[in-house]
Scaffold this active site. Sequence first.
Site, PDB file in Angstrom:
ATOM      1  N   ASP A   1       0.801  -0.954   0.000  1.00 23.86           N
ATOM      2  CA  ASP A   1       0.000   0.000   0.000  1.00 23.86           C
ATOM      3  C   ASP A   1       0.897   1.069   0.000  1.00 23.86           C
ATOM      4  O   ASP A   1       1.600   1.251   0.851  1.00 23.86           O
ATOM      5  CB  ASP A   1      -0.795  -0.327   0.870  1.00 23.86           C
ATOM      6  CG  ASP A   1      -1.733  -1.230   0.451  1.00 23.86           C
ATOM      7  OD1 ASP A   1      -1.972  -1.362  -0.386  1.00 23.86           O
ATOM      8  OD2 ASP A   1      -2.240  -1.753   0.896  1.00 23.86           O
ATOM      9  N   THR A   2       0.892   1.957  -0.804  1.00 25.42           N
ATOM     10  CA  THR A   2       1.910   2.643  -1.610  1.00 25.42           C
ATOM     11  C   THR A   2       1.424   4.031  -1.988  1.00 25.42           C
ATOM     12  O   THR A   2       0.259   4.231  -2.231  1.00 25.42           O
ATOM     13  CB  THR A   2       2.150   1.824  -2.899  1.00 25.42           C
ATOM     14  OG1 THR A   2       2.562   0.518  -2.526  1.00 25.42           O
ATOM     15  CG2 THR A   2       3.171   2.457  -3.791  1.00 25.42           C
ATOM     16  N   VAL A   3       2.397   4.970  -2.080  1.00 24.29           N
ATOM     17  CA  VAL A   3       2.078   6.297  -2.611  1.00 24.29           C
ATOM     18  C   VAL A   3       2.920   6.512  -3.862  1.00 24.29           C
ATOM     19  O   VAL A   3       4.093   6.161  -3.905  1.00 24.29           O
ATOM     20  CB  VAL A   3       2.329   7.443  -1.593  1.00 24.29           C
ATOM     21  CG1 VAL A   3       1.349   7.338  -0.431  1.00 24.29           C
ATOM     22  CG2 VAL A   3       3.765   7.467  -1.078  1.00 24.29           C
TER      23      VAL A   3
ATOM     24  N   SER B   1       6.541   3.229  -0.289  1.00 17.04           N
ATOM     25  CA  SER B   1       5.514   2.369   0.282  1.00 17.04           C
ATOM     26  C   SER B   1       5.895   1.808   1.640  1.00 17.04           C
ATOM     27  O   SER B   1       7.077   1.635   1.946  1.00 17.04           O
ATOM     28  CB  SER B   1       5.252   1.206  -0.676  1.00 17.04           C
ATOM     29  OG  SER B   1       4.320   0.291  -0.156  1.00 17.04           O
TER      30      SER B   1
END
Length: 581
Positions: free
Chosen positions: A391-393, A410
């Site tokens: 779950d990552t930007v 992330s």
Amino acid sequence: MRSCHRAYLILLLATVVTQLSGQSTTGKGDRIYGPNFATRSPILARHGMAATSHPLATQIALDILKQGGTAIDAAIAANAALGVIEPNNGGIGGDLFALVWSARDHKLYGLNASGRSPKGLTYDGLKTRLGSRAQLPLYGPLSVSVPGAVDGWFQLHQRFGKLAMRTLLAPSIRYARDGVPVPQVIAYSWQVAAKRLAASENVIGEFANFRRTFLIDGKAPVEGQLFRNPDLATTYEKLAAGGRDAFYKGSLADAMDRYARRAGLYLRKADLAAHQSTWVEPTTVNYRGYDVYELPPNGQGISVLQMLNILEGYDLKKLGHNSADYLHLLVEAKKLAFEDRARYYADPDFSTIPLSWLLNKTYAASRRKLINPQRASERLDAGDPALRAGDTVYLTVADDAGNMVSLIQSNMLEFGSGMVPDGLGFVFHNRGTSFTLQPGHANVYAPGKRPFNTIIPGFVTKDGQPFLSFGVMGGAMQPQGHLQVLCNIIDFGMNVQEAGDAARFSHSGSSEPVGTLMTDGGRLALESGITPAVRTALEQRGHHLAETDFFGGYQAIRWDAVNRVYWGATEMRKDGQAAGY
């Protein structure tokens, strides 16, 4: 992707759908121009552009550009902000990868800022700790590897930065102390993640710090509620004053070491001190006249290139966008590429990766022959290099000088391991859970080794000029998202906003680098924009349809070399914003 990770993402999406569907029965409005599935027009600007998953991070990036900072300065500032305002998906306890187009050098640079496993934990020691378990746990002490993001910031800054790091971190420090309102999608996912982690408290062990740092009165924040993180503000101040050594060799490293010993982690100050990022040569294939770039393993980016090579043999436009024929080919190409991903993608310091063979057009042609246009495959094998014929930007920023950066960062799963070092305000990621325990496997656990990593930035050039800086968040969805966005733009002529808003598929159940194998063809999820007739046709070909899944989150900047204009986009699946000046 692990089944529980997949189940979590499905639960997250189901939660969002339930919440949204309960609010209103009003349908989508109509646009006066362009396809109606697009949520808005692309953003156009000449001097600078930023696209991130949070509007405040986008505004911070623009502010840095207007102060004379480079695109890389602005990207670091935005990424630091996301660690405060979207801490479930990113933060300095995780890893970072970046592709940087240098206008001065007229060259694309690649940075791998992912961390390694603790040197004090041997394979045999890990097996003893795990007992009868066949895989590493998703959370807790054994899932933690060295965080690489901070070193990534400073490596990028040293080579391409202009403004002082104190200037870049100042907006994030202010938000961390004063508080920031939590937007809709982040609030939903925060609540789901907090429940998931609480249910695994017995695996995590030390969980009090997470509650104190990321919950408010024992609960995850709701939409519009102010969230503060004074501990992270203090940590950022130490980084601004002491540089990367404060994190890897100084007081912050000491604090992480003390916490690790107290909470049962194998991470030590010596592991932090030994960490270094790696500048790597981006890998590329040409797809219909466009040079598409990804980073080499230990990431999964080259699976995008493998899929493009396979699909180049088909006239996709003639098949029709999101038709059954089109989607079938993309899914089957994904399955083939993911078999190689499961076997060969790993830390190149520990395994010889047959990179040139995997990206060879002749090899792609041989794999293409395995696709039955009328039937979904259920089991596949990876290719064998011994049989080869020869779950990552995510965020992207561009500046007035022509520099562009594609950056992804992330915690792996949302809030990573669930473990927060005392007083530091961030959570350790759980990337270490991506190792396999199978002896002889390229991605088998070893001390001091980088695990397989899912986060991938993307970049495209055309005729030697920058064309597109882009990314799609979401574990194994990332390469599938890259593929669909690229086909939308290159094959179907969509603009950057349309390419992200168009309905997507997400296929799960492929063989994975953790050692799991596809035995039944996996599951195919389709967004609501894909018609019932297409769904029926795919089922008739043997695809097993899933009710829902996670379809990623996209940002992009395209450079229009003719008019010298940036086109920015961010999709509707996140809280993001694209903006320029």
